[in-house]
Design a protein around this motif. Structure first.
Motif, PDB file in Angstrom:
ATOM      1  N   GLY A 161       0.944  -1.005  -0.098  1.00 51.00           N
ATOM      2  CA  GLY A 161      -0.249   0.280   0.261  1.00 51.00           C
ATOM      3  C   GLY A 161       1.151   0.933   0.375  1.00 51.00           C
ATOM      4  O   GLY A 161       2.050   1.329   0.877  1.00 51.00           O
ATOM      5  N   LEU A 162       0.441   2.120  -0.642  1.00 56.25           N
ATOM      6  CA  LEU A 162       1.406   3.646  -0.521  1.00 56.25           C
ATOM      7  C   LEU A 162       1.014   3.896   0.625  1.00 56.25           C
ATOM      8  O   LEU A 162       2.418   5.121   0.762  1.00 56.25           O
ATOM      9  N   ALA A 163       0.730   4.278   1.229  1.00 59.16           N
ATOM     10  CA  ALA A 163       0.509   4.908   2.640  1.00 59.16           C
ATOM     11  C   ALA A 163       1.538   4.746   3.370  1.00 59.16           C
ATOM     12  O   ALA A 163       2.410   5.856   4.017  1.00 59.16           O
ATOM     13  N   ARG A 164       2.386   3.220   3.492  1.00 54.11           N
ATOM     14  CA  ARG A 164       3.537   3.005   3.802  1.00 54.11           C
ATOM     15  C   ARG A 164       4.308   3.305   3.462  1.00 54.11           C
ATOM     16  O   ARG A 164       5.486   3.933   4.266  1.00 54.11           O
ATOM     17  N   GLY A 165       4.349   3.694   2.354  1.00 55.64           N
ATOM     18  CA  GLY A 165       6.040   4.716   1.680  1.00 55.64           C
ATOM     19  C   GLY A 165       5.768   5.941   2.327  1.00 55.64           C
ATOM     20  O   GLY A 165       6.523   6.659   1.900  1.00 55.64           O
ATOM     21  N   VAL A 166       4.123   7.031   1.809  1.00 54.70           N
ATOM     22  CA  VAL A 166       4.048   8.401   2.330  1.00 54.70           C
ATOM     23  C   VAL A 166       5.178   7.925   3.805  1.00 54.70           C
ATOM     24  O   VAL A 166       5.808   9.126   4.502  1.00 54.70           O
TER      25      VAL A 166
END
Length: 341
Positions: A161-166
């Motif tokens: 999921g992209l939220a983890r990278g953010v």
């Protein structure tokens, strides 16, 4: 009493698609049907091999752009130096070796859909350029002086999921909001083991469309006890190997080649007493003697975990530290049953 499963031969193999009658797969297909009706960007999340690209293809096939191109690209497989040319195209002479003008991925997907797989592996510099294209809906070829309009539906995929990278600082928040308008989660195989029979039937019909294949008693039960860290892709690999060694088209439990539970390394880091001393590192405690293959496997595991932690679980950076490609890193993580926390 165990029963035997016969998979009838067909004249041709159906193209890969999302299949399964479990509640989670029925819900996924219903979500895809609704999502396909709009043009908003979709961020697909799911473990490696779970079927993220198949979900993306289903969104495209059921939408208004079905007659247009569907282009899929693995962002982690493109060398950083070539990313801009691959995404946006280039003019002749834009860089050494660019002998001819060529289209980029955005131009190729014009009027259709573009899937950016492992989008969170994009370096920050490329994320800035991608954000501009999404905002302006125009691209400028490398070495060019003018831009051109593109009409592309954006689909992207990631494992965590992209939220983890953010949160980790490796993925731009403004790009996250551009791509993560609709989020779609693909369930792992271990959460839908009831689909094993239909998955086996579908995969084997594709692998051997003109052969009647039989699953001997005990095969499905043995598969159901397996964790499937590689999900449906791992199941397909297992069946392809088993089919190669099947006598008379009969797949038996021993033909699956599944590891015994004792052979699977633990997911958690080894206790202190089991830590290994790698070359150039001082030994904290004397490690017990163990088979060489197990030692090498554990050493590789520990070094990969160390690289992932130091890179804050950014796979592209970890792969660079280890001197391997992102694709090789993903393969090794799958082989070692390593999952990011």
């Amino acid at each position: 009493m165990s029963k035997q499963h016969t998979l009838a031969a067909g004249n041709h193999a159906a193209p890969p698609q999302l299949c399964g009658d479990s509640a989670s797969m029925q819900a996924l297909r219903a979500q895809i049907s609704r999502i396909a009706r709009c043009a908003a960007p979709v961020a697909i999340c799911g473990e490696s091999g779970s079927g993220k690209e198949l979900a993306a293809r289903a969104i495209h096939a059921q939408g208004a752009r079905a007659g247009g191109p569907f282009i899929a690209v693995n962002c982690g497989a493109i060398p950083e130096a070539l990313m801009e040319a691959e995404f946006f195209g280039c003019r002749a002479g834009a860089y050494t070796g660019a002998l001819h003008e060529r289209q980029g991925l955005f131009q190729a997907a014009d009027g259709g859909s573009l899937l950016l797989d492992e989008v969170d592996d994009l370096p920050l510099a490329m994320q800035v350029k991608l954000l501009r294209v999404l905002q302006e809906r125009r691209v400028c070829k490398l070495g060019g002086s003018s831009d051109e309009a593109v009409d592309v539906r954006m689909l992207c995929a990631s494992q965590q999921g992209l939220a983890r990278g953010v949160a980790a600082g490796t993925f731009r928040q403004d790009l996250y909001y551009r791509l993560n308008v609709i989020e779609l989660a693909v369930p792992p195989l271990r959460e839908r083991l009831g689909d094993l029979e239909v998955l086996c039937r579908t995969i084997l019909l594709r692998l051997a469309p003109r052969q009647a294949v039989i699953l001997a008693p005990g095969v499905l039960a043995l598969l159901a006890r397996h964790g499937f860290p590689g999900n449906v892709r791992e199941l397909e690999n297992l069946l392809e190997r088993a089919l190669a060694f099947a006598d008379g088209g009969v797949i038996v439990p021993d033909g699956l080649g599944l590891p015994s539970p004792a052979a699977v390394l633990p997911l958690k880091p080894a206790p202190l007493a089991r830590q290994l001393s790698l070359p150039g590192m001082a030994a904290r405690l004397e490690a017990p003697v163990m088979p060489l293959a197990q030692y090498l496997c554990q050493a590789e595991r520990e070094m990969i975990v160390l690289a992932l932690r130091q890179s804050r679980y950014h796979r592209a950076r970890a792969a660079q530290q280890l001197g391997i490609s992102v694709r090789q890193l993903r393969y090794k993580m799958q082989k070692l049953n390593l999952q990011e926390p």
